[in-house]
Design an enzyme around this catalytic site. Structure first.
Site, PDB file in Angstrom:
ATOM      1  N   ASP A  11       0.832  -1.202   0.000  1.00 40.65           N
ATOM      2  CA  ASP A  11       0.000   0.000   0.000  1.00 40.65           C
ATOM      3  C   ASP A  11       0.868   1.255   0.000  1.00 40.65           C
ATOM      4  O   ASP A  11       1.990   1.239   0.505  1.00 40.65           O
ATOM      5  CB  ASP A  11      -0.908  -0.028   1.240  1.00 40.65           C
ATOM      6  CG  ASP A  11      -2.064   0.951   1.131  1.00 40.65           C
ATOM      7  OD1 ASP A  11      -2.307   1.477   0.020  1.00 40.65           O
ATOM      8  OD2 ASP A  11      -2.724   1.204   2.153  1.00 40.65           O
ATOM      9  N   HIS A  28       2.784   3.462  -8.887  1.00 41.23           N
ATOM     10  CA  HIS A  28       2.602   2.042  -9.220  1.00 41.23           C
ATOM     11  C   HIS A  28       3.839   1.496  -9.948  1.00 41.23           C
ATOM     12  O   HIS A  28       4.266   0.370  -9.719  1.00 41.23           O
ATOM     13  CB  HIS A  28       1.358   1.859 -10.087  1.00 41.23           C
ATOM     14  CG  HIS A  28       0.076   2.209  -9.377  1.00 41.23           C
ATOM     15  ND1 HIS A  28      -0.204   1.787  -8.097  1.00 41.23           N
ATOM     16  CD2 HIS A  28      -1.002   2.954  -9.757  1.00 41.23           C
ATOM     17  CE1 HIS A  28      -1.395   2.238  -7.727  1.00 41.23           C
ATOM     18  NE2 HIS A  28      -1.892   2.958  -8.711  1.00 41.23           N
ATOM     19  N   LEU A 122      10.932 -20.448  -4.645  1.00 39.43           N
ATOM     20  CA  LEU A 122       9.888 -19.630  -4.015  1.00 39.43           C
ATOM     21  C   LEU A 122       8.527 -19.815  -4.696  1.00 39.43           C
ATOM     22  O   LEU A 122       8.431 -19.740  -5.925  1.00 39.43           O
ATOM     23  CB  LEU A 122      10.303 -18.154  -4.113  1.00 39.43           C
ATOM     24  CG  LEU A 122       9.303 -17.131  -3.590  1.00 39.43           C
ATOM     25  CD1 LEU A 122       9.292 -17.114  -2.065  1.00 39.43           C
ATOM     26  CD2 LEU A 122       9.621 -15.733  -4.119  1.00 39.43           C
TER      27      LEU A 122
HETATM   28  C1  FPP Z   1      -1.663   0.399  -3.380  1.00 39.23           C
HETATM   29  O1  FPP Z   1      -1.347   1.689  -3.705  1.00 39.23           O
HETATM   30  C2  FPP Z   1      -1.177  -0.594  -4.281  1.00 39.23           C
HETATM   31  C3  FPP Z   1      -1.919  -1.239  -5.246  1.00 39.23           C
HETATM   32  C4  FPP Z   1      -3.135  -0.772  -5.897  1.00 39.23           C
HETATM   33  C5  FPP Z   1      -1.480  -2.588  -5.617  1.00 39.23           C
HETATM   34  C6  FPP Z   1      -0.036  -2.751  -5.970  1.00 39.23           C
HETATM   35  C7  FPP Z   1       0.197  -2.705  -7.426  1.00 39.23           C
HETATM   36  C8  FPP Z   1       1.411  -2.564  -7.969  1.00 39.23           C
HETATM   37  C9  FPP Z   1       2.647  -2.487  -7.159  1.00 39.23           C
HETATM   38  C10 FPP Z   1       1.573  -2.425  -9.446  1.00 39.23           C
HETATM   39  C11 FPP Z   1       1.094  -3.517 -10.360  1.00 39.23           C
HETATM   40  C12 FPP Z   1       1.293  -4.913  -9.919  1.00 39.23           C
HETATM   41  C13 FPP Z   1       1.939  -5.899 -10.597  1.00 39.23           C
HETATM   42  C14 FPP Z   1       1.922  -7.303 -10.063  1.00 39.23           C
HETATM   43  C15 FPP Z   1       2.723  -5.685 -11.806  1.00 39.23           C
HETATM   44  P1  FPP Z   1      -2.515   2.760  -3.599  1.00 39.23           P
HETATM   45  O2  FPP Z   1      -2.787   3.222  -4.984  1.00 39.23           O
HETATM   46  O3  FPP Z   1      -3.685   2.192  -2.872  1.00 39.23           O
HETATM   47  O4  FPP Z   1      -1.794   3.861  -2.714  1.00 39.23           O
HETATM   48  P2  FPP Z   1      -2.497   4.978  -1.842  1.00 39.23           P
HETATM   49  O5  FPP Z   1      -3.255   4.271  -0.745  1.00 39.23           O
HETATM   50  O6  FPP Z   1      -1.323   5.757  -1.314  1.00 39.23           O
HETATM   51  O7  FPP Z   1      -3.379   5.778  -2.759  1.00 39.23           O
END
Ligand code: FPP
Length: 231
Positions: A11, A28, A122
């Site tokens: 997150d 991201h 893994l």
């Molecule tokens: C949270 O950040 C994270 C996600 C939505 C999921 C994680 C996704 C990635 C790291 C990228 C794509 C994944 C792959 C497997 C290639 P948020 O947007 O909720 O952050 P915020 O809470 O600060 O807005």
């Protein structure tokens, strides 16, 4: 002891980008770089199962542009990392319902899962279009189809996306939020929870090691008592 199974709620990508006055997608993008580092770190540390929460059933509520960007990052990740993952001996599994995903991504993801399925390194679970409640409903539906009338805990576990894997010993959430967000509700019954303020794009191997050190200090009783407390 190194935890056998580590699950991570990644997150804070959006906040990381906002802090730098960048569009959310940059967060991201950087988050994917962290994913690559943490997969290697987990493999080197001897963790057997790593589960990453990448896209939840609730993430469809995000703007279409952001969803498309996430799919595109996933597509690039699969294309560029397949060989490296295979060379590392990673066995990839997807937790979630891929049926709503664009056809090309679904096909590629299924292909890489197939070619890595015999790998003994893994076990990497990526949760995509995943929600724990949806997973349970899916499992109960399958059990009904199979005519199971007296399910046990073992039987329910064997119908989940994580079938055959041990439950997470350690659940890490980045960015300081104390929420489970519909993640692995059945499997985390006895997991140790570790929350760090670090935003996911800033999370490092050192942070993973810190979480493991904290885990090693915890006393896991699984509902029982420790010997010295028994009269
Ligand atoms: C949270 O950040 C994270 C996600 C939505 C999921 C994680 C996704 C990635 C790291 C990228 C794509 C994944 C792959 C497997 C290639 P948020 O947007 O909720 O952050 P915020 O809470 O600060 O807005």
């Amino acid at each position: 002891m190194i935890p056998v199974h580590v699950a991570i709620i990644m997150d804070g990508n959006g906040r990381w980008a906002r802090q730098k006055s960048l569009p959310r997608i940059f967060g991201h993008k950087q988050g994917v770089e962290t994913i690559k580092k943490i997969i290697k770190a987990a493999s080197n540390l001897g963790i057997k199962v790593l589960t990453l929460y990448a896209f939840s059933t609730e993430n469809w509520k995000r703007p279409v542009k952001e969803i498309e960007a996430l799919f595109s990052l996933l597509n690039i990740f699969i294309r560029e990392e397949s060989k490296e993952l295979d060379d590392l001996g990673v066995c990839l599994r997807i937790l979630g319902d891929l049926s709503k995903f664009p056809c090309n991504i679904k096909t590629e993801v299924e292909y890489i899962c197939k070619i890595t399925s015999k790998n003994t390194g893994l076990q990497l679970n990526i949760a995509l279009n995943y929600g724990a409640r949806q997973e349970l409903v899916h499992a109960f539906g399958k059990m009904l189809e199979c005519g199971i009338e007296n399910p046990t805990e073992e039987i329910v576990s064997s119908f989940l996306y994580t079938a055959g894997q041990s439950d997470p010993d350690l659940l890490i959430r980045t960015s300081g939020e104390f929420r489970i967000s519909n993640f692995l509700l059945w499997q985390i019954a006895y997991s140790e929870i570790y929350v760090t303020d670090k935003l996911w794009p800033d999370f490092t191997k050192r942070d993973l090691e810190d979480a493991i050190l904290e885990f090693q200090k915890r006393e896991r009783r699984f509902g029982g008592l420790i010997e010295s407390n028994i009269d």
